[in-house]
Design a protein around this motif. Structure first.
Motif, short mmCIF file in Angstrom:
data_model
loop_
_atom_site.label_atom_id
_atom_site.label_comp_id
_atom_site.label_asym_id
_atom_site.label_seq_id
_atom_site.Cartn_x
_atom_site.Cartn_y
_atom_site.Cartn_z
N LEU A 168 0.78 -1.06 -0.03
CA LEU A 168 -0.07 0.11 -0.04
C LEU A 168 0.83 1.04 -0.17
CD1 LEU A 168 -2.96 1.08 0.42
CD2 LEU A 168 -2.55 1.17 2.71
N LEU A 169 0.81 2.25 -0.97
CA LEU A 169 1.29 3.37 -1.16
C LEU A 169 0.45 4.39 -0.61
CD1 LEU A 169 3.40 1.75 -2.70
CD2 LEU A 169 3.75 3.51 -4.19
N THR A 170 0.86 5.37 0.43
CA THR A 170 -0.20 6.28 0.76
C THR A 170 0.67 7.52 0.61
OG1 THR A 170 -0.99 4.92 2.71
CG2 THR A 170 -1.37 7.31 2.92
N ALA A 171 0.03 8.69 -0.20
CA ALA A 171 0.57 9.74 -0.52
C ALA A 171 1.03 10.42 0.70
CB ALA A 171 -0.23 10.60 -1.58
N ARG A 172 2.18 11.30 0.91
CA ARG A 172 2.49 12.34 1.62
C ARG A 172 1.66 13.68 1.44
NH1 ARG A 172 7.17 10.17 4.77
NH2 ARG A 172 8.06 8.51 3.75
N LEU B 175 -3.73 10.09 -8.93
CA LEU B 175 -2.73 9.03 -9.07
C LEU B 175 -2.89 7.98 -10.05
CD1 LEU B 175 -1.49 8.69 -5.27
CD2 LEU B 175 -0.23 9.91 -7.07
N VAL B 176 -4.17 7.57 -10.03
CA VAL B 176 -4.62 6.56 -10.85
C VAL B 176 -4.59 6.82 -12.22
CG1 VAL B 176 -6.34 4.82 -11.31
CG2 VAL B 176 -5.97 5.43 -8.99
N GLN B 177 -5.01 7.91 -12.56
CA GLN B 177 -5.26 8.61 -14.11
C GLN B 177 -3.40 8.86 -14.56
OE1 GLN B 177 -7.69 8.79 -15.99
NE2 GLN B 177 -6.28 9.54 -17.63
N ARG B 178 -2.88 9.44 -13.83
CA ARG B 178 -1.37 9.30 -14.20
C ARG B 178 -0.83 8.26 -14.51
NH1 ARG B 178 1.82 13.49 -10.06
NH2 ARG B 178 0.07 15.35 -10.38
N ALA B 179 -1.00 7.28 -13.84
CA ALA B 179 -0.50 5.90 -13.98
C ALA B 179 -1.02 5.21 -15.20
CB ALA B 179 -0.97 4.85 -13.02
N ALA B 180 -2.57 5.42 -15.62
CA ALA B 180 -3.29 4.89 -16.75
C ALA B 180 -2.64 5.88 -17.88
CB ALA B 180 -4.52 5.19 -16.65
N GLY C 99 -6.84 2.07 -6.48
CA GLY C 99 -7.27 3.07 -5.49
C GLY C 99 -7.48 2.37 -4.09
N LEU C 100 -7.43 2.88 -3.17
CA LEU C 100 -7.81 2.27 -1.80
C LEU C 100 -9.37 2.57 -1.50
CD1 LEU C 100 -7.16 1.01 0.82
CD2 LEU C 100 -6.22 3.00 1.89
N SER C 101 -9.66 3.82 -2.36
CA SER C 101 -11.17 4.05 -2.06
C SER C 101 -12.07 2.91 -2.71
CB SER C 101 -11.44 5.39 -2.76
OG SER C 101 -11.31 5.26 -4.07
N GLU C 102 -11.59 2.13 -3.59
CA GLU C 102 -12.46 0.91 -3.90
C GLU C 102 -12.79 0.10 -2.95
OE1 GLU C 102 -10.50 -1.09 -7.29
OE2 GLU C 102 -9.95 0.87 -8.37
N SER C 103 -11.96 0.08 -1.99
CA SER C 103 -12.28 -1.07 -0.80
C SER C 103 -13.17 -0.19 0.66
CB SER C 103 -10.97 -1.60 -0.16
OG SER C 103 -10.36 -2.35 -1.24
N ALA D 41 -4.24 6.67 -1.45
CA ALA D 41 -3.43 5.70 -1.44
C ALA D 41 -3.76 4.69 -2.52
CB ALA D 41 -3.31 5.08 -0.26
N VAL D 42 -2.85 3.92 -2.86
CA VAL D 42 -3.11 2.97 -3.98
C VAL D 42 -2.24 1.63 -3.67
CG1 VAL D 42 -3.15 4.72 -5.83
CG2 VAL D 42 -0.89 3.78 -5.18
N LEU D 43 -2.86 0.66 -4.19
CA LEU D 43 -2.61 -0.72 -4.05
C LEU D 43 -1.54 -1.12 -5.23
CD1 LEU D 43 -5.15 -0.63 -2.22
CD2 LEU D 43 -5.33 -3.24 -2.47
N LEU D 44 -0.44 -1.73 -4.82
CA LEU D 44 0.40 -2.43 -6.16
C LEU D 44 0.37 -4.03 -5.44
CD1 LEU D 44 3.38 0.16 -6.33
CD2 LEU D 44 1.37 0.20 -7.57
#
Length: 504
Positions: A440-444, A452-457, A465-469, A479-482
């Protein structure tokens, strides 16, 4: 056998007695001897083994024979090869071991499996050296338009012993009698339940009898059974964030769901009284999606809460406890339960393959009585043939070796991912790295999760994204899951490089 041991190796402490009459493979005897010495504690973690060249000369066998034996020991996680240094014994705490002796028939099957395994050692080594990575790797990314998909749900299928599985299946179908095609027991075949009980006690410390185990095709079915056992309109507590699929299933039961706050130790037991619930759903060994590993103190607090009420229970979802990368495996919550308050649930889908739709539930005695009264007429949803295949796969030692092999593969990927993420540590907190197949990566900073998800895409990389859970949107940071289970090391390095470019 005589000779002068290499300086610094432990050959002096190993006495080999090889049978050279051709009745048994030489490499197999070397493999079994060294494995036995490690498992019995005679060879300790970090001790150096002789080189393949020297051991071959010492035993007066072909060097390829020792190569086969070492290759098998490496693939199962008993030893490791250190570049420019040699072969060393791995820590035993990192190995899964199933207790109990095997019968002669099981040993013969194990021997046959190793013969097939040995013939694949050279091919496996060649694949590891290939720039394309492991052949047959399951990448879902190509299917969804993302060349690199850090899915937390994927696993590496390249390590699955297809040959062994086919052999067991063929043998069962060849020698099966009419009994195998009868209806079978509603809880699952007794032989499989005995095997699962033994495995759970050895690997997770779970204390149960085979009668307490219910086998089903996936956790969805078992949760639906549980609704019949616990009754309708139960008020249940879940962490936030949590495993959304279970949340949706509970909602379909008309359960009243209360979200309970988490801290660095997991679900807060002091909030359960305030929530006025009778059941709590937890993932103490590796909470999804945060990756939190619940310490023993918090586990005891949850058990104390459950003991205060006559009909309070904890549902322990132990979905990927096999994959822990630092220290000894933590026993299941159920192992500390002395009053029958924990409903333990597990699955073989993550450890073996998603298509192996075999899950299991361990019921406390009080709930087992309800099951027998209310649900014993339901048929088991797993084919008896599949149950027999899985039973033999575990009993004959293939599952143990497969787990140890996969733990080594996943640990290497895990370390690769952590190494590659050093470049983004100034912008992200990294957590959940002690177990499981995702981080889990949490933004500082105050950057939005969607951004974050869009830039990666935009860089053809998919992250989650953590919000999905989240059940309720109470997040303070993005935060995002890898996930790394389904990616090769090459893809992990390429993907993290693209993420660093996208996010920094």
């Amino acid at each position: 056998m005589s000779g002068t041991p290499e300086q610094g190796c432990i050959l002096n402490e190993m006495i080999f007695q090889l049978c050279t009459d051709g009745s048994r493979c030489l490499y197999e005897q070397i493999y079994e001897h060294i494995r036995g010495e490690i498992r019995e504690g005679k060879l300790l973690s970090g001790e150096r083994l002789p080189s393949t060249r020297f051991l071959a000369e010492y035993l007066q066998v072909a060097r390829s024979t020792v190569d086969y034996a070492y290759g098998q020991l490496i693939s199962e996680g008993y030893i490791e090869s250190r570049p420019c240094s040699g072969y060393y014994v791995c820590p035993m705490e990192e190995l899964v071991q199933l207790e109990g002796p095997m019968g002669t028939e099981q040993k013969d099957a194990e021997t046959a499996g190793r013969e097939n395994s040995g013939r694949r050692v050279k091919a496996e080594k060649n694949r590891e050296k290939s720039p394309a990575g492991r052949s047959g790797e399951q990448e879902t990314a190509g299917e969804n338009g993302y060349p690199i998909d850090f899915s937390p749900y994927d696993i590496d299928m390249a390590g699955f012993p297809f040959g062994v599985w086919k052999k067991i299946t063929k043998n069962i179908l060849t020698y099966a009698n009419s009994d195998l095609f009868a209806r079978g027991e509603s809880r699952g075949d007794e032989t499989l339940r005995h095997t699962i009980a033994r495995y759970l006690h050895s690997s997770r410390g779970v204390n149960c009898r085979p009668e307490q185990i219910i086998v089903g095709a996936g956790n969805d079915y078992l949760l639906m059974l549980l609704e019949k056992i616990l009754g309708r309109h139960v008020r249940i507590a879940m962490e936030n964030p949590t495993y959304k699929r279970s949340y949706r299933i509970f909602r379909s039961f008309a359960y009243r769901i209360a979200t309970v706050d988490m801290d660095e130790s997991g679900m807060r037991a002091d909030r359960l009284e305030e929530a006025d619930v009778s059941v709590a759903y937890v993932m103490p060994s590796h909470q999804f999606p945060t990756g939190t590993v619940m310490p023993i103190g918090r586990r005891l607090e949850l058990l104390k809460w459950a003991d205060k009420g006559p009909d309070r229970y904890l549902i322990e979802d132990d979905y990927d406890s096999e994959f822990r990368f630092h220290g000894k495996p933590i026993p299941a919550l159920q192992a500390s339960d002395r009053h029958g308050r924990v409903i333990y649930m597990g699955t073989f889908s993550k450890a073996i393959a998603p298509a192996i739709r075999v899950s299991f539930m361990v019921l406390p005695d009080s709930l087992l009585e309800r099951y027998l009264e209310r649900c014993s007429f339901y048929s088991c949803t797993v084919s008896r043939i599949d149950q027999r295949i899985l039973d033999e796969f575990i009993r004959e030692g293939y599952f143990e070796r497969h787990l140890n092999k996969m733990r080594k593969i996943y640990r290497t990927k895990h370390e690769t991912l952590l190494e590659c993420l050093r470049g983004v540590e100034k912008n992200f907190f990294i957590s959940g790295e002690n177990a499981g197949l995702h981080l889990l990566l949490t933004a500082r900073t105050s950057v939005a999760e969607e951004e974050l998800v869009q830039r990666a895409a935009e860089n053809k990389v998919r992250v989650y994204g953590l919000s999905e859970s989240m059940v309720e949107d109470t997040m303070g940071r993005s935060a995002v899951l890898l996930g790394f289970g389904g990616l090769s090391e090459e893809k992990i390095r390429e993907g993290t490089g693209l993420l660093e470019k996208a996010w920094l």
